[in-house]
Design an enzyme around this catalytic site. Structure first.
Site, PDB file in Angstrom:
ATOM      1  N   GLN A 106      24.654  42.626  15.458  1.00 19.52           N
ATOM      2  CA  GLN A 106      25.235  43.063  16.723  1.00 19.52           C
ATOM      3  C   GLN A 106      26.380  44.040  16.464  1.00 19.52           C
ATOM      4  O   GLN A 106      26.955  44.576  17.392  1.00 19.52           O
ATOM      5  CB  GLN A 106      25.783  41.858  17.504  1.00 19.52           C
ATOM      6  CG  GLN A 106      24.709  40.882  17.958  1.00 19.52           C
ATOM      7  CD  GLN A 106      25.301  39.608  18.545  1.00 19.52           C
ATOM      8  OE1 GLN A 106      25.012  38.516  18.077  1.00 19.52           O
ATOM      9  NE2 GLN A 106      26.143  39.725  19.573  1.00 19.52           N
ATOM     10  N   GLU A 140      27.095  38.594  15.422  1.00 13.61           N
ATOM     11  CA  GLU A 140      28.274  39.405  15.743  1.00 13.61           C
ATOM     12  C   GLU A 140      29.098  39.671  14.481  1.00 13.61           C
ATOM     13  O   GLU A 140      29.519  40.790  14.234  1.00 13.61           O
ATOM     14  CB  GLU A 140      29.145  38.724  16.804  1.00 13.61           C
ATOM     15  CG  GLU A 140      30.380  39.552  17.153  1.00 13.61           C
ATOM     16  CD  GLU A 140      31.193  39.022  18.326  1.00 13.61           C
ATOM     17  OE1 GLU A 140      30.654  38.241  19.139  1.00 13.61           O
ATOM     18  OE2 GLU A 140      32.367  39.393  18.450  1.00 13.61           O
ATOM     19  N   ARG A 186      39.583  32.404  24.044  1.00 13.27           N
ATOM     20  CA  ARG A 186      38.750  32.402  25.255  1.00 13.27           C
ATOM     21  C   ARG A 186      38.631  30.996  25.845  1.00 13.27           C
ATOM     22  O   ARG A 186      38.567  30.839  27.064  1.00 13.27           O
ATOM     23  CB  ARG A 186      37.371  33.021  24.976  1.00 13.27           C
ATOM     24  CG  ARG A 186      36.608  33.343  26.243  1.00 13.27           C
ATOM     25  CD  ARG A 186      35.340  34.152  25.987  1.00 13.27           C
ATOM     26  NE  ARG A 186      35.565  35.586  25.954  1.00 13.27           N
ATOM     27  CZ  ARG A 186      35.651  36.379  27.028  1.00 13.27           C
ATOM     28  NH1 ARG A 186      35.529  35.872  28.244  1.00 13.27           N
ATOM     29  NH2 ARG A 186      35.862  37.663  26.907  1.00 13.27           N
ATOM     30  N   PHE A 194      31.326  32.331  23.973  1.00 12.45           N
ATOM     31  CA  PHE A 194      32.428  32.568  23.043  1.00 12.45           C
ATOM     32  C   PHE A 194      33.661  31.700  23.333  1.00 12.45           C
ATOM     33  O   PHE A 194      34.754  32.193  23.552  1.00 12.45           O
ATOM     34  CB  PHE A 194      32.798  34.055  23.143  1.00 12.45           C
ATOM     35  CG  PHE A 194      33.525  34.611  21.948  1.00 12.45           C
ATOM     36  CD1 PHE A 194      32.854  34.940  20.789  1.00 12.45           C
ATOM     37  CD2 PHE A 194      34.899  34.823  21.985  1.00 12.45           C
ATOM     38  CE1 PHE A 194      33.517  35.482  19.699  1.00 12.45           C
ATOM     39  CE2 PHE A 194      35.582  35.349  20.887  1.00 12.45           C
ATOM     40  CZ  PHE A 194      34.889  35.686  19.744  1.00 12.45           C
ATOM     41  N   ALA A 230      30.705  39.953  24.096  1.00 12.09           N
ATOM     42  CA  ALA A 230      31.580  39.715  25.245  1.00 12.09           C
ATOM     43  C   ALA A 230      30.956  40.246  26.539  1.00 12.09           C
ATOM     44  O   ALA A 230      31.674  40.561  27.496  1.00 12.09           O
ATOM     45  CB  ALA A 230      32.966  40.333  25.009  1.00 12.09           C
ATOM     46  N   GLU A 280      26.603  36.716  29.346  1.00 12.57           N
ATOM     47  CA  GLU A 280      27.075  35.367  29.042  1.00 12.57           C
ATOM     48  C   GLU A 280      27.351  34.479  30.258  1.00 12.57           C
ATOM     49  O   GLU A 280      27.103  33.272  30.195  1.00 12.57           O
ATOM     50  CB  GLU A 280      28.364  35.440  28.207  1.00 12.57           C
ATOM     51  CG  GLU A 280      28.197  36.068  26.840  1.00 12.57           C
ATOM     52  CD  GLU A 280      29.549  36.396  26.229  1.00 12.57           C
ATOM     53  OE1 GLU A 280      30.198  37.353  26.667  1.00 12.57           O
ATOM     54  OE2 GLU A 280      29.967  35.671  25.313  1.00 12.57           O
TER      55      GLU A 280
HETATM   56  N1  MTE Z   1      19.869  38.070  25.790  1.00 13.33           N
HETATM   57  C1  MTE Z   1      18.878  38.068  24.874  1.00 13.33           C
HETATM   58  N2  MTE Z   1      17.603  38.183  25.306  1.00 13.33           N
HETATM   59  N3  MTE Z   1      19.139  37.944  23.539  1.00 13.33           N
HETATM   60  C2  MTE Z   1      20.426  37.800  23.069  1.00 13.33           C
HETATM   61  O1  MTE Z   1      20.640  37.703  21.864  1.00 13.33           O
HETATM   62  N4  MTE Z   1      22.827  37.671  23.646  1.00 13.33           N
HETATM   63  C3  MTE Z   1      23.791  37.318  24.674  1.00 13.33           C
HETATM   64  C4  MTE Z   1      23.518  38.077  25.968  1.00 13.33           C
HETATM   65  N5  MTE Z   1      22.132  38.001  26.323  1.00 13.33           N
HETATM   66  C5  MTE Z   1      21.499  37.801  24.025  1.00 13.33           C
HETATM   67  C6  MTE Z   1      21.160  37.958  25.392  1.00 13.33           C
HETATM   68  C7  MTE Z   1      25.182  37.541  24.293  1.00 13.33           C
HETATM   69  S1  MTE Z   1      25.964  36.394  23.336  1.00 13.33           S
HETATM   70  C8  MTE Z   1      25.893  38.617  24.735  1.00 13.33           C
HETATM   71  S2  MTE Z   1      27.529  38.810  24.373  1.00 13.33           S
HETATM   72  C9  MTE Z   1      25.258  39.680  25.520  1.00 13.33           C
HETATM   73  O2  MTE Z   1      23.870  39.446  25.756  1.00 13.33           O
HETATM   74  C10 MTE Z   1      25.414  40.998  24.798  1.00 13.33           C
HETATM   75  O3  MTE Z   1      24.787  42.045  25.424  1.00 13.33           O
HETATM   76  P1  MTE Z   1      25.414  42.832  26.678  1.00 13.33           P
HETATM   77  O4  MTE Z   1      26.855  43.002  26.411  1.00 13.33           O
HETATM   78  O5  MTE Z   1      24.646  44.094  26.662  1.00 13.33           O
HETATM   79  O6  MTE Z   1      25.160  41.978  27.871  1.00 13.33           O
HETATM   80  N1  HPA Z   2      33.795  37.872  22.933  1.00 14.68           N
HETATM   81  C1  HPA Z   2      33.050  38.169  21.854  1.00 14.68           C
HETATM   82  N2  HPA Z   2      33.565  38.626  20.740  1.00 14.68           N
HETATM   83  C2  HPA Z   2      34.892  38.778  20.667  1.00 14.68           C
HETATM   84  C3  HPA Z   2      35.713  38.507  21.752  1.00 14.68           C
HETATM   85  C4  HPA Z   2      35.143  38.017  22.935  1.00 14.68           C
HETATM   86  O1  HPA Z   2      35.821  37.755  23.928  1.00 14.68           O
HETATM   87  N3  HPA Z   2      36.986  38.755  21.399  1.00 14.68           N
HETATM   88  C5  HPA Z   2      36.926  39.188  20.124  1.00 14.68           C
HETATM   89  N4  HPA Z   2      35.671  39.201  19.667  1.00 14.68           N
HETATM   90 MO1  MOS Z   3      28.169  37.311  22.597  1.00 14.72          MO
HETATM   91  S1  MOS Z   3      28.842  35.479  21.943  1.00 14.72           S
HETATM   92  O1  MOS Z   3      29.849  37.804  22.848  1.00 14.72           O
HETATM   93  O2  MOS Z   3      27.749  37.988  21.115  1.00 14.72           O
END
Ligand code: MTE
Ligand code: HPA
Ligand code: MOS
Length: 778
Positions: free
Chosen positions: A212, A247, A325, A359, A526, A728
């Protein structure tokens, strides 16, 4: 070039692509098996395959490594460990000092000790089992309470404090207290960690990594190999799921693959078997929360103290930010005038825990929901009423314990709407009647709200870059710092670019994330992916469009304001040319058709010392009602129905968002019901595969699953097309299932009793709670 973001609502063109429920760009390829993951890439001649040597014990002194038997196996090329790293043996994502390969200490079972490479994968894996580390065992610390008693932490403790919590509790009409244990969670992405490192000339290294955070992989590979960052490129087309697990910790896999590639001069692929992935990489932090609340007669919270013991594992990794968080989500939707929330990063001889969807937010929200539920039950009041009188609002207050004002409050709106669409009142009555005549199967019903803060809680991470090219045929190339893990980020950002140029989505080529194209990016995490990268891409595309509009105005001999981009053409009154013709024309006039743009989230700040500030650009809101059935003889539970209402602002792509809500809810439910990590007395994780670690399956999805997106509620803040993040927040709506299980159990106990249920609510825990009810009866 710096372009101001125009007021998005007053744009002259009508939106046609943003806001539409368009399928994921790879949907067809995903189901046809044609989407390429790293393990599917054609292998270069000479490719080596690698496997890790992992510590069999939780704690010990590493006196040496006997690789003789492994090296004697035909096909084995080499074994490398800490001493073979040419640069720094360190992959600490926040704080330096986190060795990739164990040095003189192994500090958890599954600790990476060495990497073995061979001509094929099975040989590498077999050889890794033949490597014999010489370890003098030490007693492990496995329990967070034991670590806390010894004050053994990986980081200083953190405190969010407002008012005088102890004083308010002491003076309160009612005082309640409790202790809640919540389990961790394995990411269980379908694609386990993988990297493919390809050496180039002069020591350069190209790393395909399932990460990521390509920039972090680039930097750590460079440090490990003793190179400058410009010698390393990291590329990611897609991950088969990340969920936070990729991440920070992808650097371990990418770093080891790059080490082998550097030492042998041959390409090297390292992919983890499920058992190695589960033993060797971190998970959601399990917590113990100890709390004490003072309330008035109605259950209004006057003061609240919560102390969290988070299992950091052996190293800090991202634990500091995870705890921050938790502390900034312990309020969830409730105004708490006097608060003291403390978090300890407990050091244990277990794998270093890491980011996981939410998170730290889920642990905070589960805790406060358990607290509110307990208060309501002990006072004999309706939990929904107790929730409501504590909501942020005019009558209570609107400043969080960490100092951010709640400016866009949609709590009452989402709660009322979900209670109505779920037919709460009718079903509450029906379920109570059912329970009155059903001694064995009990049903439970619960509603809960979620308020989730959007932005990395470390301000500096809230930035992104994008690169857009328009080619001479009018086709567009898009690159940005965000990564695709299935969440639909790429299609959303492509929609933004197509919207700006008013061309078909098919004209926008989605490309692999690459550190050589867009540098110095943050993790896609995030939930900020589309907010950050969408806005950067919007700025890049808008800059090119402005230059193209000038060319068009010159061509048609009109004012620039007259030029309209629509349906793949560029219009001036009744005349028009195609977008491609204009691109060619712009090139002939030597106008730049490429742009790199940068976006930084405005309005946010955070003081890590006082733990005060405005860490979040905005909040998202959601609410869920869940109904469960509990078999009180076996402890088994089932979610029968869930109703969800989620705020996503003006959605960029409601089809993607619905999928995110569904998946997140089920993943949250899994965390709190069936997913249980289990270590034996020696600290060996015994849940390392699908046979022992139960993730929700298709039959666990509630048979009645009604998901709605809050209508027509653009973000108050200037986000990309006024959308809101979605990745999330809905995970935490899964807490409603756990609350409904509590409700079902409470129906056995009757008025005045709050079941003491740990999470996950496995059949074992449910039975334990039921058998404990006798003693809890007032
Ligand atoms: N959705 C799918 N299908 N696969 C994933 O790994 N990760 C989640 C969420 N949705 C994830 C997911 C997490 S932990 C985060 S932080 C966000 O997607 C990250 O992507 P975005 O910021 O584009 O929403
Ligand atoms: N979410 C995910 N990753 C991070 C964050 C958070 O809020 N802060 C620092 N790393
Ligand atoms: Mo999502 S736990 O912030 O990769």
């Amino acid at each position: 070039m710096n372009i101001d973001v125009p007021n998005l609502e007053t744009k002259s063109v009508q939106r046609s692509i943003v806001g539409r429920g368009i399928a994921h760009d790879s949907a067809a390829r995903h189901v046809a098996g044609e989407a390429l993951y790293i393990d599917d890439m054609p292998e270069l001649p000479g490719t080596l395959h690698a496997a890790f040597v992992l510590s069999p014990v939780a704690h010990g002194r590493l006196r040496g490594i006997d690789a003789g038997a492994a090296l004697a196996l035909p096909g084995v090329v080499g074994v490398w460990s800490a001493g073979d790293v040419p640069g720094a043996n360190d992959v600490g994502p926040v704080i330096p000092g986190e060795p990739l390969f164990a040095e003189d200490l192994v500090d958890h079972e599954g600790r990476v000790i060495a990497v073995v490479a061979a001509e094929d994968f099975e040989t590498a894996y077999r050889a890794a089992r033949l490597v014999k580390p010489d370890i003098e065992e030490l007693p492990p610390v496995l329990d967070v309470e034991e670590a806390h008693a010894r004050k053994s932490y990986v980081l200083p403790s953190q405190t969010v404090s407002e008012g005088d919590a102890a004083g308010a509790i002491a003076g309160a009409r009612h005082v309640f207290s409790g202790k809640l244990r919540m389990g961790g969670q394995d990411h269980f992405y379908l694609e386990t960690h993988i990297a493919y490192a390809v050496p180039g000339e002069g020591g350069d290294m190209l790393v395909h990594s399932s990460t990521q955070h390509p920039t972090e992989v680039q930097h750590h590979v460079a440090h490990l190999l003793g190179l400058h960052a410009n010698a390393v490129e990291c590329q990611v087309r897609r991950m088969g799921g990340g969920f936070g697990g990729k991440e920070s910790q992808a650097t371990i896999i990418a770093g080891a693959a790059a080490l082998v590639a550097a030492r042998t001069g041959r390409p090297c692929k390292l992919r983890l078997k499920r058992r190695d992935d589960m033993a060797g990489t971190g998970k959601r932090h399990d917590y113990v929360a100890m709390w004490k609340a003072g309330t008035d007669e109605q259950g209004r919270i006057l003061g609240l103290e919560v102390e969290y013991l988070a299992r950091a594992g052996n190293l800090p990794d991202l634990t500091g930010a995870v705890i921050t968080r938790t502390l900034t989500h312990t309020d969830n939707s409730y105004f708490i005038p006097n608060a003291r929330f403390v978090g300890h990063a407990c050091k244990t001889n277990t794998v270093s825990n890491t980011a996981f969807r939410g998170f730290g937010g889920p642990q905070g929200i589960l805790t406060i929901e358990a607290i509110v539920d307990t208060i309501a039950r002990k006072l004999g009041r309706d939990p929904n009423e107790v929730r409501r009188i504590n909501y942020y609002g005019d009558e209570t207050g609107d400043v969080t314990p960490y100092g951010q004002k709640v400016e866009d409050n949609r709590l009452v709106e989402v709660t009322d709407a979900v209670l109505a669409s779920a037919f709460w009142q009718e079903r509450r009555r029906e379920i109570d009647e059912y329970n009155a005549r059903s001694p064995v199967i009990r049903r439970g019903l619960a509603m809960m709200p979620v308020k989730f803060g959007i932005s990395f809680n470390l301000t500096s991470l809230n930035q992104a870059g994008a690169l857009v090219h328009v080619y001479l045929d009018g086709s567009i190339f898009l690159n940005h710092g965000g990564t695709e893990m299935g969440q639909g980020l790429f299609v959303k950002v492509a929609q933004v670019v197509a919207e700006v140029f008013q061309v078909d989505l098919e004209m926008v080529k989605i490309s692999s994330t690459a550190t050589g194209k867009v540098p110095n990016t943050s993790a896609t995490a995030a939930s900020t992916g589309s907010d950050l990268n969408g806005m950067a891409a919007f700025k890049a595309a808008s800059a090119i469009k402005a230059r193209m509009a000038r060319v068009a105005a010159e061509h048609f001999d009109v004012e620039e304001e007259v030029i309209v981009f629509r349906e793949g053409r560029v219009h001036a009154g009744n005349e028009s040319i195609s977008f491609g013709e204009l691109a060619k024309m712009a090139w002939e006039k030597r106008v730049q058709l490429s742009e790199a743009a940068h976006y930084a989230t405005p309005k946010i700040h955070w003081d890590g010392r006082t733990m005060k500030g405005r860490p979040f650009f905005y909040f998202t809101y959601g609410a869920a009602v869940a109904e469960v059935a509990v078999d009180t003889l076996t402890g088994e539970t089932r979610c029968l129905r869930a109703d969800i209402l989620q705020d996503v602002g003006s959605p960029l792509n409601p089809a993607i968002d619905l999928g995110q809500i569904e998946g997140a809810f089920v993943q949250g439910m899994g965390w709190l019901t069936c997913e249980e990590l289990w270590w034996d007395g020696k600290g060996r994780l015994r849940t390392v595969g699908p046979s022992t670690y139960k993730i929700p399956g298709s039959r666990d999805v509630p048979p009645q699953f009604n998901i709605r997106i809050l209508d027509n509620q653009p973000n108050r803040e200037e986000t990309i097309f006024r959308s809101k993040a979605i990745g999330e927040p809905p995970l935490m709506l899964g807490v409603s299932v756990w609350l409904a299980i509590r409700d079902a159990i409470a129906s056995i106990a009757g008025e005045g009793v709050a079941p003491e249920l740990d999470a996950p609510a496995t059949p074992e825990n449910v039975l334990r709670t039921i058998s404990g009810l006798e003693s809890a009866r007032p």
